[in-house]
Enzyme design. Structure first.
Site, PDB file in Angstrom:
ATOM      1  CG  HIS A  21      -1.942  -1.021   1.313  1.00  0.00           C
ATOM      2  ND1 HIS A  21      -2.141  -1.809   2.427  1.00  0.00           N
ATOM      3  CD2 HIS A  21      -2.864  -1.414   0.408  1.00  0.00           C
ATOM      4  CE1 HIS A  21      -3.145  -2.643   2.194  1.00  0.00           C
ATOM      5  NE2 HIS A  21      -3.598  -2.430   0.978  1.00  0.00           N
ATOM      6  CE  LYS A  45     -13.026  -6.978   2.302  1.00  0.00           C
ATOM      7  NZ  LYS A  45     -11.767  -6.479   1.736  1.00  0.00           N
ATOM      8  NE  ARG A  94      -2.575  -7.646  -4.591  1.00  0.00           N
ATOM      9  CZ  ARG A  94      -3.378  -8.001  -3.610  1.00  0.00           C
ATOM     10  NH1 ARG A  94      -2.903  -8.176  -2.403  1.00  0.00           N
ATOM     11  NH2 ARG A  94      -4.658  -8.191  -3.824  1.00  0.00           N
ATOM     12  CB  SER A 132      -4.379  -6.593   4.501  1.00  0.00           C
ATOM     13  OG  SER A 132      -3.971  -5.332   4.043  1.00  0.00           O
TER      14      SER A 132
HETATM   15  O1  PNS Z   1      -8.738  -2.855   0.105  1.00  0.00           O
HETATM   16  P1  PNS Z   1     -10.006  -3.380  -0.511  1.00  0.00           P
HETATM   17  O2  PNS Z   1     -10.803  -4.152   0.522  1.00  0.00           O
HETATM   18  O3  PNS Z   1      -9.755  -4.170  -1.767  1.00  0.00           O
HETATM   19  O4  PNS Z   1     -10.886  -2.082  -0.929  1.00  0.00           O
HETATM   20  C1  PNS Z   1     -12.186  -2.206  -1.441  1.00  0.00           C
HETATM   21  C2  PNS Z   1     -12.860  -0.823  -1.512  1.00  0.00           C
HETATM   22  C3  PNS Z   1     -12.844  -0.142  -0.157  1.00  0.00           C
HETATM   23  C4  PNS Z   1     -12.130   0.049  -2.504  1.00  0.00           C
HETATM   24  C5  PNS Z   1     -14.332  -1.032  -1.999  1.00  0.00           C
HETATM   25  O5  PNS Z   1     -14.955  -1.960  -1.187  1.00  0.00           O
HETATM   26  C6  PNS Z   1     -15.130   0.270  -2.018  1.00  0.00           C
HETATM   27  O6  PNS Z   1     -15.009   1.046  -2.920  1.00  0.00           O
HETATM   28  N1  PNS Z   1     -15.946   0.501  -0.953  1.00  0.00           N
HETATM   29  C7  PNS Z   1     -16.756   1.693  -0.803  1.00  0.00           C
HETATM   30  C8  PNS Z   1     -18.218   1.405  -1.124  1.00  0.00           C
HETATM   31  C9  PNS Z   1     -18.480   1.429  -2.610  1.00  0.00           C
HETATM   32  O7  PNS Z   1     -18.400   2.427  -3.273  1.00  0.00           O
HETATM   33  N2  PNS Z   1     -18.777   0.223  -3.154  1.00  0.00           N
HETATM   34  C10 PNS Z   1     -19.023   0.021  -4.567  1.00  0.00           C
HETATM   35  C11 PNS Z   1     -17.738  -0.185  -5.321  1.00  0.00           C
HETATM   36  S1  PNS Z   1     -18.006  -0.356  -7.047  1.00  0.00           S
END
Ligand code: PNS
Length: 168
Positions: A21, A45, A94, A132
């Site tokens: 990150h 989560k 990645r 993570s």
């Molecule tokens: O680190 P991660 O868990 O891969 O991140 C995922 C994240 C936080 C980017 C995604 O879950 C997100 O955008 N959450 C906010 C809610 C939202 O907008 N959801 C629709 C995404 S298309």
């Protein structure tokens, strides 16, 4: 060339933040005038670290980067990006296995906020295997994670799992 501030949002769970990150944050901070690292609340989560802890860890890791700030992300990312006036959402890639999920999210975010582009940065190959979840698993079982996370995160992980072992 416009004089407008080029602002980007780097969203994620950051539970906990890793060197992967941090690598993406540093790269994005060089590409954009301002970078907002947005820490998702993520009700589905069950995070190991609270939102406040994740925000605090990132603040410590990014203290040396003057154009980076950390914020909590509640609700839709696309709306958040619009509200802060971001021109881009940054995500790290990645491996090919990341692509499908990332493509889905980027497509949805484009529908919700067409003016905000998703920009993928390639993680340094040193961190290509890192996540993570894997860091948590290794730290939980007492393995060394010192090269995989910043020092303040390694300390927090050791504290958290020592506490969990005491409580078990
Ligand atoms: O680190 P991660 O868990 O891969 O991140 C995922 C994240 C936080 C980017 C995604 O879950 C997100 O955008 N959450 C906010 C809610 C939202 O907008 N959801 C629709 C995404 S298309």
């Amino acid at each position: 060339m416009g004089t407008q501030t080029r602002r980007a949002v780097y969203p994620g769970s950051f539970d906990p933040p890793t060197m992967g990150h941090l690598d993406i944050i540093q790269r994005a901070a060089q590409l954009f005038d301002e970078l907002i690292v947005a820490v998702a609340v993520n009700a589905q989560k069950r995070p190991l670290f609270s939102l406040e802890e994740r925000v605090e860890m990132l603040r410590e890791c990014c203290a040396h980067l003057p154009n980076v700030r950390i914020a909590a992300l509640e609700g839709l990312l696309a709306r958040f990006a619009q509200q802060v006036g971001a021109c881009a959402i940054v995500r790290g890639l990645r491996a090919v296995s990341d692509f499908e999920y990332e493509f889905q999210m980027a497509t949805m975010n484009r529908q919700l906020a067409p003016e905000v582009d998703t920009c993928f940065l390639m993680t340094h190959q040193q961190y290509a295997f890192l996540s993570s979840s894997i860091v948590k698993e290794v730290a939980r079982l007492g393995g060394a994670v010192d090269n995989l996370v910043p020092p303040n995160v390694a300390r927090k992980l050791a504290e958290r799992f020592a506490l969990q072992r005491q409580e078990a």
